[in-house]
Structure formats: structure tokens, C-alpha cells
Design a protein around this motif. Structure first.
Motif, short mmCIF file in Angstrom:
data_model
loop_
_atom_site.label_atom_id
_atom_site.label_comp_id
_atom_site.label_asym_id
_atom_site.label_seq_id
_atom_site.Cartn_x
_atom_site.Cartn_y
_atom_site.Cartn_z
N GLY A 68 14.02 -3.89 4.78
CA GLY A 68 12.84 -3.58 4.74
C GLY A 68 12.19 -1.93 4.31
O GLY A 68 12.07 -0.67 5.02
N ASN A 114 5.13 -10.25 -1.29
CA ASN A 114 5.34 -8.78 -1.49
C ASN A 114 5.85 -8.63 -2.14
O ASN A 114 6.26 -6.95 -2.30
CB ASN A 114 6.81 -9.21 -0.29
CG ASN A 114 8.23 -9.45 -1.39
OD1 ASN A 114 7.49 -10.42 -2.55
ND2 ASN A 114 9.56 -9.25 -1.19
N ALA A 160 12.04 -8.67 -5.17
CA ALA A 160 11.54 -9.23 -3.78
C ALA A 160 11.26 -10.04 -3.94
O ALA A 160 11.64 -11.10 -2.18
CB ALA A 160 9.73 -9.28 -5.08
N ASP A 173 9.52 0.42 0.67
CA ASP A 173 8.70 0.68 -0.12
C ASP A 173 9.76 0.97 -1.39
O ASP A 173 10.05 1.52 -1.86
CB ASP A 173 7.75 1.03 0.22
CG ASP A 173 7.27 0.51 1.36
OD1 ASP A 173 6.41 -0.32 1.22
OD2 ASP A 173 7.16 1.33 2.53
N SER A 206 10.66 -6.45 2.08
CA SER A 206 10.81 -5.28 1.59
C SER A 206 9.05 -5.18 0.46
O SER A 206 8.94 -6.29 0.51
CB SER A 206 11.91 -4.20 0.47
OG SER A 206 12.59 -3.81 1.50
N ARG A 207 8.59 -3.93 0.10
CA ARG A 207 7.24 -3.91 -0.27
C ARG A 207 7.77 -3.62 -1.71
O ARG A 207 8.27 -2.77 -1.67
CB ARG A 207 6.70 -3.73 0.57
CG ARG A 207 6.43 -4.29 1.99
CD ARG A 207 5.43 -3.15 2.99
NE ARG A 207 6.45 -2.21 3.34
CZ ARG A 207 7.37 -2.19 4.03
NH1 ARG A 207 7.81 -3.68 4.57
NH2 ARG A 207 8.16 -1.31 4.09
#
Length: 372
Positions: A180, A230, A198, A182, A204-205
Motif C-alpha cells: 500500500g 482506490n 488500481a 501513494d 494502494s491509493r
């Protein structure tokens, strides 16, 4: 000089006539490229692949198209040696060896996608003529179908190899994505690469930003259909992008050279990365020096796209007009200036229009030679 004057001097008529034939071939090839684009968009090339020879009526009926137009289209590609014609039965055939680079599931990559650039940039000839006089620029939405074509190009040059080839270039990146982190895609276009990430890495974002509302609208539709929560897409001019140490991974696929101020853009990307962060940048892998590009695949097409699209859209923003063929030497120098301390340069073999893909970190420095 008249023909009589040529004949009265030591003018090399043989050379002139050979060059005239070359120009004729170039004009002829331009027409064929337009027809390849039409064959791609109508699905005719796909519908003919893997099939026995058929008549123009059978081909047009299968594609739900007008037989009269299909027959003329077939004639062009027969003359080009792309489609075979069997006159006794008046049947047409797309050989497997030809379909291997002309269909949506082509084993060698679909060059009919690149053929679409020819009619697209030809459609803006009139305003480009004004730009030649004024030195002004263009906007992305001046180009009909630009984001649709780029999305198709991205699918086969980025998305299809993203998980297996591109992300593994940064050691440990896939594991970090699983855990996870950004992620931002700067100038994401229609967002296919980010959407694929995604979907694969739900912990993850992801944020995708692009200047063009139509591209972002397409991206938002795709994630709504996929039901992804996400990921966020935003219409955003990244000229003054400022997000200090906010992301662990920033990607930019065929985007940096189009920016208003590419050097400043790279500095802002570097500032937005957290310590140990990674920037994955894909761009055209040619040289900044004209004389080094004689053997670079599609060099003339790429310089044409540069002249008629990438340079004008940068100038249209009041930018530098860096151009498509800015070259790996320029890219490397700009990355050093931006503060990236570790650069690895790669060329992936699946790309029919070779791009360099660079992995940049904030620590240590390593250089790999570009493979042409």
C-alpha cells in the motif's frame, strides 16, 4: 530549370528521375496509411484476420458496412500488397503474416494504431500553417480523436506490459504496491495504466491528473464501470503542481516533452516524491542529435508528430516547445538538473516505436546504455 535546359547540361537525369519515384512512393504511402487507419477503426482488418478468402460482399456484410466503400478500400490495400486478391473468384485475403502487425490482438503489435496519426495530424494542416507564420500554438482539443488514439497506443505500449515488464524495473516496487503506497500518474490521459494498477493493487491509493477534461471523463467512466474505489481522476493543469513528499511513485508516460515547462515539471515531480520514491518515465527513445536518428524506427513520423502536435501544444500553453524528439541526452540532463540521483535507462522490445523507459530514484546513481 526546364527539361530542355536540364538535357543541355550535365544534370543527372537518372538521379532526378529516381528521386521523383521516391517522392511518388512517399505520397502513395501516405494514402495507404489513411486506409490502414480506416481499416482499424471500422474493424475491417480484424474481421478479415484468420479468415479464408471472401468476396467484397461477404466482407462488408460481416462488418455491417457499405459494400461499395469496402470494395474501394480493399482495392487500395491490394495495390499496397497488404491484402491479396484472387481474381478468378474475386475474393480478398489478409494473410496471417500480415495480420500479425495489423489487428487488435496482433502478435507483433498493432501498427494500424500508429497509422491513425497520419489522418489526425493531416486534419490540422490549416491552423498549423497559421502557426508557421505566427509562431503560435495549438490546444489538445484541436486534434480530433487524439485521446482515443493515445489510449490505444498506451494499451499496447504500456498497459499490456505494465505488470510483467515495467513495474519490475524498480526493484521491490510491486511488493510496495501490494502493501500500500501513494501513486500519481502525471498527465494520465485516459488513465488506462493507472486504472490497471488500481485494479491489481487494491491496498494502494492512486491519483491521475490531466489537463484535458475529455480524457478525464473517459477515465472516470472506466473506473465507475470497474467499480474501483482506490483511484481518483482530476482535471488539473500541472504547471504549478506542488505536493511536497506526498507520493511514493509518480509515473509519466509519453508526457514530459509535451509540458509547458518540462524542466520545472521534473523538479516538481522530484519534490513530490517521498524519500526512496520512484519516478517511472516513458518517452520516445531517439537522440537529441538529428544525425543520430537516421536508423531510428519511425523517425520521420515522430518528427512530423513533433512539428504538428507536441511542439504546438506546448507553445500553445506559452511553453518551451521541446518537441517529441527531445532525446535521451536531453532527458538525462534535465533529470540531473531536477535532482534525481539514480537513473536507469531501458528499452522494452515489445514497443514498435521504441521508447526509453527510465526509473529514477532519489539516491545513488547508475547509468545503463540505451539499446536501439
Amino acid at each position: 530549370m526546364t527539361l530542355a535546359e536540364m538535357q543541355a547540361t550535365d544534370f543527372d537525369m537518372e538521379e532526378a528521375e529516381a528521386f521523383m519515384m521516391k517522392i511518388g512512393d512517399i505520397v502513395n504511402s501516405g494514402a495507404i496509411a489513411v486506409m490502414l487507419s480506416i481499416g482499424h477503426r471500422t474493424g475491417l482488418l480484424d474481421s478479415m484476420a484468420g479468415r479464408d478468402p471472401r468476396t467484397s460482399r461477404q466482407i462488408s456484410d460481416a462488418a455491417a458496412l457499405s459494400e461499395r466503400y469496402v470494395r474501394e478500400w480493399l482495392a487500395v490495400l491490394v495495390m499496397a500488397g497488404i491484402i491479396l486478391y484472387h481474381p478468378e473468384a474475386q475474393q480478398y485475403e489478409l494473410p496471417d503474416a500480415h495480420a500479425a502487425c495489423l489487428t487488435r490482438d496482433a502478435a507483433l503489435g498493432n501498427l494500424a494504431v500508429q497509422a491513425q496519426f497520419v489522418p489526425m495530424i493531416g486534419a490540422v494542416q490549416e491552423p498549423i500553417l497559421d502557426c508557421f507564420k505566427s509562431g503560435g500554438g495549438m490546444k489538445y482539443d484541436d486534434y480530433p480523436g487524439f485521446h482515443r488514439v493515445m489510449a490505444e497506443d498506451s494499451q499496447q505500449t504500456v498497459v499490456d506490459s505494465l505488470l510483467g515488464d515495467i513495474l519490475p524495473l524498480a526493484v521491490g516496487l510491486r511488493e510496495r504496491l501490494d502493501h500500500g503506497i501513494d501513486v500519481m500518474d502525471a498527465s494520465c490521459g485516459s488513465g488506462r495504466a493507472l486504472t490497471a494498477m488500481a485494479a491489481r493493487f487494491p491496498n494502494s491509493r492512486f491519483v491521475g491528473s490531466d489537463l484535458c477534461p475529455d480524457a478525464i471523463a473517459a477515465a472516470r467512466t472506466a473506473i465507475a464501470t470497474a467499480g474501483l474505489s482506490n483511484i481518483l481522476f482530476e482535471v488539473r493543469d500541472l504547471t504549478n503542481f506542488n505536493a511536497p513528499e506526498h507520493f511514493d511513485l509518480i509515473t509519466s508516460f509519453d508526457a514530459v516533452h509535451d509540458q509547458k515547462q518540462p524542466q520545472d515539471f521534473l523538479k516538481r515531480i522530484r519534490a513530490a516524491l517521498r524519500p526512496g520514491g520512484v519516478h517511472l518515465m516513458q518517452d520516445i527513445g531517439g537522440s537529441a542529435d538529428l544525425e543520430n536518428n537516421y536508423d531510428f524506427p519511425f523517425a520521420a513520423l515522430l518528427y512530423t508528430i513533433s512539428c504538428l502536435h507536441c511542439t504546438p501544444v506546448s507553445l500553445g500553453q506559452g511553453g518551451d516547445g521541446l518537441g517529441t524528439m527531445w532525446g535521451w541526452e536531453t532527458a538525462e540532463a534535465m533529470l540531473r538538473e531536477a535532482g534525481f540521483a539514480h537513473v536507469e535507462r531501458h528499452v522494452l522490445p515489445h514497443d514498435p516505436m521504441p521508447r526509453q523507459l527510465q526509473c529514477h530514484r532519489l539516491r545513488t546513481f547508475k547509468m545503463n546504455p540505451l539499446l536501439h
